[in-house]
Design a protein around this motif. Sequence first.
Motif, mmCIF file in Angstrom:
data_model
loop_
_atom_site.group_PDB
_atom_site.id
_atom_site.type_symbol
_atom_site.label_atom_id
_atom_site.label_comp_id
_atom_site.label_asym_id
_atom_site.label_seq_id
_atom_site.Cartn_x
_atom_site.Cartn_y
_atom_site.Cartn_z
ATOM 1 N N PHE A 325 0.706 -1.303 -0.060
ATOM 2 C CA PHE A 325 0.047 0.229 0.023
ATOM 3 C C PHE A 325 0.944 1.428 0.111
ATOM 4 O O PHE A 325 2.040 1.217 0.553
ATOM 5 C CB PHE A 325 -0.946 0.027 1.118
ATOM 6 C CG PHE A 325 -0.363 -0.104 2.507
ATOM 7 C CD1 PHE A 325 -0.076 0.857 3.294
ATOM 8 C CD2 PHE A 325 -0.247 -1.433 2.973
ATOM 9 C CE1 PHE A 325 0.477 0.631 4.800
ATOM 10 C CE2 PHE A 325 0.107 -1.886 4.571
ATOM 11 C CZ PHE A 325 0.680 -0.530 5.152
ATOM 12 N N LYS A 390 -2.146 -2.306 7.522
ATOM 13 C CA LYS A 390 -2.810 -1.317 6.816
ATOM 14 C C LYS A 390 -3.548 -0.547 7.578
ATOM 15 O O LYS A 390 -3.813 0.838 7.552
ATOM 16 C CB LYS A 390 -3.728 -1.675 5.471
ATOM 17 C CG LYS A 390 -4.074 -0.609 4.727
ATOM 18 C CD LYS A 390 -4.898 -1.277 3.744
ATOM 19 C CE LYS A 390 -6.468 -1.503 3.767
ATOM 20 N NZ LYS A 390 -7.039 -1.786 2.694
ATOM 21 N N ASP A 407 -4.421 0.789 -1.386
ATOM 22 C CA ASP A 407 -4.002 -0.653 -1.324
ATOM 23 C C ASP A 407 -3.634 -1.030 -2.757
ATOM 24 O O ASP A 407 -4.713 -0.969 -3.335
ATOM 25 C CB ASP A 407 -5.226 -1.233 -0.616
ATOM 26 C CG ASP A 407 -4.663 -2.616 -0.269
ATOM 27 O OD1 ASP A 407 -3.739 -3.219 -0.865
ATOM 28 O OD2 ASP A 407 -5.496 -3.429 0.239
ATOM 29 N N THR A 409 -2.336 -4.047 -3.200
ATOM 30 C CA THR A 409 -2.089 -5.565 -3.075
ATOM 31 C C THR A 409 -2.534 -6.439 -4.483
ATOM 32 O O THR A 409 -1.764 -7.186 -4.795
ATOM 33 C CB THR A 409 -2.607 -6.082 -2.075
ATOM 34 O OG1 THR A 409 -2.235 -5.550 -0.776
ATOM 35 C CG2 THR A 409 -2.419 -7.671 -1.939
#
Length: 658
Positions: A325, A390, A407, A409
């Motif tokens: 992130f 996060k 984010d 990911t």
Amino acid sequence: GRIKRVRTDQGDIEAEYVVIATGCWSPRLAAMAGAFIPLTPAVHQMKDIGPVPFFADSKGDIEWPIIRDMDTNMYERQHGTGLEVGSYAHRPILYTPEDIPSNAVAALSPTEFPFTQVDFDLQDEHSLELMPSIIGDENVREKYAINGILSLTPDGMPILGETPEVKGLWSVAAVWVKEGPGTGKSVAEWMVLGESEIDLHSSDIARFHEHQKSTFHVKARTHEGFNKTYGIVHPNEQWSSNRNVRLSPFYDREKALGAQFYETAGWERPFWYSCNEHLLAKFGEKVMPRTSEWEARWWSPIINAEHLQMRESAGIVDLSAFAIFDVTGPSALAVVQKLAVRQMDVAVGRVVYTPILGINGGFKSDLTIMRLAQNHFRVVTGGAHGMADKKWFSDQLPADGSAHIVDLTSAYTTIGVWGPRARDILASITKDDLSAEGFTFSTCKMIECGPLRVLASRISYVGELGCELYIPIEQGAKLWDLIWEAGKKHEMIPVGIGVYGTTGRLEKSYRAYGNELETEYNVVEAGMQTAKIKDQEFIGKEAHLRHRAEKPVTTLCSLTVDDHTSSTGEKRYMLGKEPILTLDGGPIVDSHGRRSYVTSAGSAPSLGKHVLMTYLPTDLAVMGAKFLVEYLGEKYPVTVAGVGSAPLFDPTNERILS
């Protein structure tokens, strides 16, 4: 959002904090506020029989030990003059929170469903076999039998902490009766003091990824996990339900290479590759084969063969499970500076590995942060704990909106390439300078690989020359193919997480969050303090300064097993969590009451040793000191081979820095 009040049929109650501690109803209450508590109601069958003549003189509810029969997933427990017989061996019987009746309409208690005898027939036989004098006594009658309701979670752990979706809304759910008092104390400490005395990361509600909150996932995992509640579960055992949810762009290529997939945070990760089986003949006994079925389960000597070949040539590793992130905006530096122990006001292009601390100076996490621009930082952390990280970063964002978290990911994938020939392989597909001088350790930069622009980060978790390569996920397969083709003439092989997460890490004495690094241990005890400390404030700094000024209570060490021979003559290999003992077999306990146990265990093929990491009281943490490790009821001799952060393999880091 933030919690403001609770609306009841008796009126509104203003509240800055609300704790949902309503068991199997918790998901329904959380949903009212837009939050998720992923659990499901499940049946636990129990019978109460009696009066039992054997307990006729009992004065209290519990005077006799509880019998836990692991082979049949059952327990037998004295209750006054009666005996309770409970089972986790019957078929999983799951409900939804909506199935649980209200107090007004429930025939009994809302969490007591009618007993289904057919599901308990086999358990009746097992309990009779175990306690024939009680169960077989014709005068002992069945007093009470229920299908009781308890809460199950996808990973079998409680769900504690502030919900990621709503500030001030806390969950205390899926807590077993025996854990209730301790859980209440710990969550109260967390809420009032900011941290609990014991580490709760494995129960943190923030641990769940989005797919893990789905009803399908919750049902699938709890259905599979129910019969493991009292079962003997291998520490490396993998889930079989709800797999293939998150696939890297290399998945088909890895499958064709014979990858044995393990799952982390929904990602399918190769643990080893059967295509490397031919290396077993090359390395022979150096792969440290295991003959005991228990240690050979969920393991392969191919892992150690891959390790040795990577040390000779190079390996390509799928790291798609990383959580990634970005922290951006005018206050981005202030946010990461507040969280990181290490200095974050560094040059653009620097990569900083740093502990993240709680207020008491223990570990909340450890991760890497890349500075990509003046107001742009990229955080890379482990997938299993990534969502909790996060949330912790998000909790520190300024209220004025001057910093944001995005984010990435599922937007990026990562490939690792390491080994003595890693530079040669990558240099053949890029014109960018990858020399030791042009691409120094702990830096990152964009490079062009054929038609691709790739973010290369020169760090290593396996103790070898190489780097991590980050690229948009839809371009990942192309990058893999470029590296794969270039690696052929350099004897590069695919390498699994068995090397990345265990053998390579342990040879370098690298710590892992959740193993060595928890809130119950501090930076100095873990041997991760730096010579200087930054002037800027960060969470946990006051405690960290105190720890630096004090003699550490305990010190993290690497031990090697001197003799694996068991009483049967077979060699046995520890898997982790075993107690470390004195030579006379006594427990080792530091002045804070923490016992020494194995935090990580695994092969070190380059050294020909099995390595155990553990914390030892500092006065005992001496090179060459001798101890015992207890494994499955037997004791084995071990020696301290490393104290603090000193690596066992390549102690000067020549290979990494070359």
